[in-house]
Write a protein that holds these residues in place. Structure first.
Motif, mmCIF file in Angstrom:
data_model
loop_
_atom_site.group_PDB
_atom_site.id
_atom_site.type_symbol
_atom_site.label_atom_id
_atom_site.label_comp_id
_atom_site.label_asym_id
_atom_site.label_seq_id
_atom_site.Cartn_x
_atom_site.Cartn_y
_atom_site.Cartn_z
ATOM 1 N N SER A 117 -1.871 17.367 119.314
ATOM 2 C CA SER A 117 -0.688 18.182 119.630
ATOM 3 C C SER A 117 -0.589 19.355 118.665
ATOM 4 O O SER A 117 -1.407 19.482 117.756
ATOM 5 C CB SER A 117 0.576 17.318 119.480
ATOM 6 O OG SER A 117 0.604 16.754 118.187
ATOM 7 N N ASN A 118 0.461 20.169 118.886
ATOM 8 C CA ASN A 118 0.801 21.201 117.906
ATOM 9 C C ASN A 118 1.861 20.615 116.994
ATOM 10 O O ASN A 118 2.941 20.242 117.441
ATOM 11 C CB ASN A 118 1.396 22.431 118.597
ATOM 12 C CG ASN A 118 0.329 23.226 119.299
ATOM 13 O OD1 ASN A 118 -0.716 23.511 118.736
ATOM 14 N ND2 ASN A 118 0.587 23.549 120.559
ATOM 15 N N LEU A 119 1.540 20.525 115.730
ATOM 16 C CA LEU A 119 2.495 19.947 114.777
ATOM 17 C C LEU A 119 3.066 21.028 113.879
ATOM 18 O O LEU A 119 2.350 21.936 113.467
ATOM 19 C CB LEU A 119 1.811 18.934 113.865
ATOM 20 C CG LEU A 119 1.571 17.517 114.357
ATOM 21 C CD1 LEU A 119 1.131 16.649 113.192
ATOM 22 C CD2 LEU A 119 2.811 16.929 114.992
ATOM 23 N N GLU A 120 4.354 20.905 113.624
ATOM 24 C CA GLU A 120 4.991 21.827 112.692
ATOM 25 C C GLU A 120 5.699 20.983 111.632
ATOM 26 O O GLU A 120 6.437 20.060 111.970
ATOM 27 C CB GLU A 120 5.994 22.681 113.452
ATOM 28 C CG GLU A 120 6.348 23.956 112.742
ATOM 29 C CD GLU A 120 7.177 24.880 113.631
ATOM 30 O OE1 GLU A 120 8.176 25.387 113.142
ATOM 31 O OE2 GLU A 120 6.828 25.050 114.816
ATOM 32 N N ILE A 121 5.438 21.282 110.388
ATOM 33 C CA ILE A 121 6.144 20.597 109.304
ATOM 34 C C ILE A 121 7.131 21.605 108.718
ATOM 35 O O ILE A 121 6.736 22.661 108.248
ATOM 36 C CB ILE A 121 5.165 20.085 108.229
ATOM 37 C CG1 ILE A 121 4.258 19.004 108.834
ATOM 38 C CG2 ILE A 121 5.926 19.514 107.035
ATOM 39 C CD1 ILE A 121 3.214 18.462 107.889
ATOM 40 N N LEU A 122 8.412 21.237 108.820
ATOM 41 C CA LEU A 122 9.471 22.186 108.505
ATOM 42 C C LEU A 122 10.195 21.754 107.236
ATOM 43 O O LEU A 122 10.844 20.712 107.220
ATOM 44 C CB LEU A 122 10.428 22.181 109.702
ATOM 45 C CG LEU A 122 11.485 23.211 109.828
ATOM 46 C CD1 LEU A 122 10.879 24.598 109.913
ATOM 47 C CD2 LEU A 122 12.305 22.943 111.089
ATOM 48 N N TYR A 123 10.074 22.543 106.173
ATOM 49 C CA TYR A 123 10.820 22.230 104.947
ATOM 50 C C TYR A 123 12.305 22.496 105.179
ATOM 51 O O TYR A 123 12.676 23.538 105.715
ATOM 52 C CB TYR A 123 10.307 23.068 103.777
ATOM 53 C CG TYR A 123 9.130 22.432 103.076
ATOM 54 C CD1 TYR A 123 9.334 21.450 102.116
ATOM 55 C CD2 TYR A 123 7.825 22.775 103.390
ATOM 56 C CE1 TYR A 123 8.269 20.841 101.483
ATOM 57 C CE2 TYR A 123 6.737 22.170 102.764
ATOM 58 C CZ TYR A 123 6.982 21.201 101.799
ATOM 59 O OH TYR A 123 5.928 20.589 101.184
ATOM 60 N N ILE A 124 13.157 21.556 104.754
ATOM 61 C CA ILE A 124 14.575 21.667 105.109
ATOM 62 C C ILE A 124 15.468 22.151 103.981
ATOM 63 O O ILE A 124 16.595 22.528 104.221
ATOM 64 C CB ILE A 124 15.143 20.313 105.596
ATOM 65 C CG1 ILE A 124 14.908 19.220 104.538
ATOM 66 C CG2 ILE A 124 14.540 19.942 106.924
ATOM 67 C CD1 ILE A 124 15.776 18.015 104.731
ATOM 68 N N ALA A 125 14.994 22.070 102.749
ATOM 69 C CA ALA A 125 15.887 22.390 101.628
ATOM 70 C C ALA A 125 16.327 23.840 101.699
ATOM 71 O O ALA A 125 15.529 24.736 101.928
ATOM 72 C CB ALA A 125 15.194 22.124 100.314
ATOM 73 N N SER A 126 17.622 24.035 101.535
ATOM 74 C CA SER A 126 18.130 25.406 101.509
ATOM 75 C C SER A 126 19.059 25.537 100.325
ATOM 76 O O SER A 126 19.323 24.568 99.626
ATOM 77 C CB SER A 126 18.878 25.719 102.797
ATOM 78 O OG SER A 126 19.946 24.828 102.938
#
Lengths: 348, 70
Positions: free
Chosen positions: B59-68
């Protein structure tokens, strides 16, 4: 194409297509081959993990609760926890004005969205969003635009104020100066002071912030590490004090990761840009340590705040609530004769 | 057959890369291999969030950092 449609297509044509790997190979084959392929296919279909409450595909595994949840039940779970937190810690009565600190980031956007969802039919309540422009070039402008759009979409009154107008300076200017404390100390103190001032002007009965479980657990641990019991007690679910609008943190029982997922599912996901000054904060080290613990020992963040909530009542007996006076420069409520904001700005 | 994923880590961490993942690997073990703490990211498979104990498929995987914030 939906997998099931492809399956029907396969049966109809007596062809097998490698739908799983996304390739376009199509082979004519006999019934027994199709039968065995179907078994494999069903096996693969069942590999997707299902929600514990229904048969939909799960989108999250909460290690701390052991639950797999689908989109619908995850959203319900978050909103249930928020309602419970409000009921237990920040009960909202009649004719209240809820002032929401809306930075435009994921946490404050989610808290405004949920409060609006829960209370928008209550005609006796007013929700007002306020945004503070601290003057951090390349960081804050985007969030403020997002805050504006969200407030407009929800039909919530929105007020924007800036450090420049209020204090005659910006965070960029303060960061460039010789200073005693880290940038986050200046930003945090000045922002909190201004938020309280605006909330007082608006006759707000609650000042709502988007602090999540991670924020709370980090702050508790930081205060432990610094041995700062008095500051820790101030973190407790709030009591009314003259000159301070009661703080409310409806997301304090929602892990940061779940706040982000909730934002994603409700199309409120903003770019997760980091503040250019955040590397100075001790909080980053504590965050890293806690996240490592949470992975090894799921539920650690919840344990920290539950333990704290139990301890705080006992501690408060030895550390009674201080009486507040007015700052001799700006008139804001504070414990001494000069408030922290004026002290940091070198006023008075 | 071991799955192949197109992986992107955002914001601003990596360009798209194509990775061959060991068969039976979970998203959690993938994050371990990449030395990413699972508390700090969301994993999106073809744009949809997935439970981290699920098995990685092509698949197409996206790893999204969440810290803001900070």
């Amino acid at each position: 194409m939906d997998d099931r449609i492809i399956l029907i297509y396969i049966l109809w044509n007596f062809y097998i297509v490698d739908v799983f790997e996304g390739t376009l190979v199509r082979t004519r084959c006999d019934k027994s081959y199709i039968g065995s392929c179907l078994l494999i296919y069903q096996g693969r279909l069942s590999m997707s993990i299902k929600c514990m409450k229904c048969n939909r595909d799960a989108i999250i595994y909460q290690k701390y609760s052991g639950m797999h949840l689908c989109r619908k039940h995850f959203i319900e779970d978050v909103e249930r926890k928020v309602k419970l937190t409000i009921r237990q810690n920040f009960r909202i009565g009649k004719n209240e004005t809820l002032v929401v600190a809306l930075s435009g980031g994921k946490d404050s956007s989610v808290v405004l969205h949920i409060l609006h969802k829960i209370f928008h039919q209550r005609r006796d309540l007013e929700i007002i969003a306020i945004s503070i422009d601290e003057g951090i070039c390349g960081y804050r402008e985007h969030n403020i635009e997002h805050a504006k759009a969200l407030a407009q979409e929800l039909g919530v009154r929105h007020i924007i104020r800036s450090f420049r107008d209020e204090y005659g300076t910006t965070m960029d200017e303060l960061a460039a100066k010789d200073r005693v404390y880290g940038t986050c100390s200046y930003c945090g103190v000045l922002r909190k002071s201004l938020l309280n001032k605006i909330a007082m002007e608006l006759d707000g009965t609650k000042l709502v912030t988007g602090h999540n479980l991670d924020d709370e657990a980090q702050t508790i641990l930081m205060n432990h590490l610094g041995g700062d019991v008095e500051r820790m007690i101030r973190l407790a679910p709030p009591r009314a004090l003259e000159g301070l609008v009661l703080r409310a943190k409806p997301l304090r029982n929602i892990p940061e990761k779940e706040v982000a997922l909730y934002a994603l599912l409700n199309n409120m996901l903003v770019e997760f840009e980091r503040c250019p000054y955040s590397h100075e904060a001790l909080r980053g080290e504590v965050r890293k340590m806690l996240n490592k613990f949470e992975v090894g020992h799921p539920g650690t963040k919840y344990s920290l705040i539950r333990g704290f909530d139990k301890m705080v009542g006992v501690l408060a007996k030895d550390y009674p609530q201080v009486t507040l006076s007015k700052c001799r420069v700006c008139g804001e409520a504070c414990t001494g004769d000069l408030c922290q904001a004026c002290n940091l700005l070198g006023r008075g | 057959m071991s799955p192949t994923v197109t992986l992107k880590i955002v914001p601003n961490v990596s360009e798209e890369q194509i990775l061959k993942i060991p068969e039976g690997a979970t998203y959690e073990s993938l994050l371990n291999i990449l030395d990413i703490n699972e508390e700090t990211v969301l994993v999106l498979k073809d744009g949809e969030a997935v439970p981290l104990d699920g098995t990685v498929v092509s698949s197409n995987l996206e790893i999204l950092y969440i810290a803001s914030g900070g």
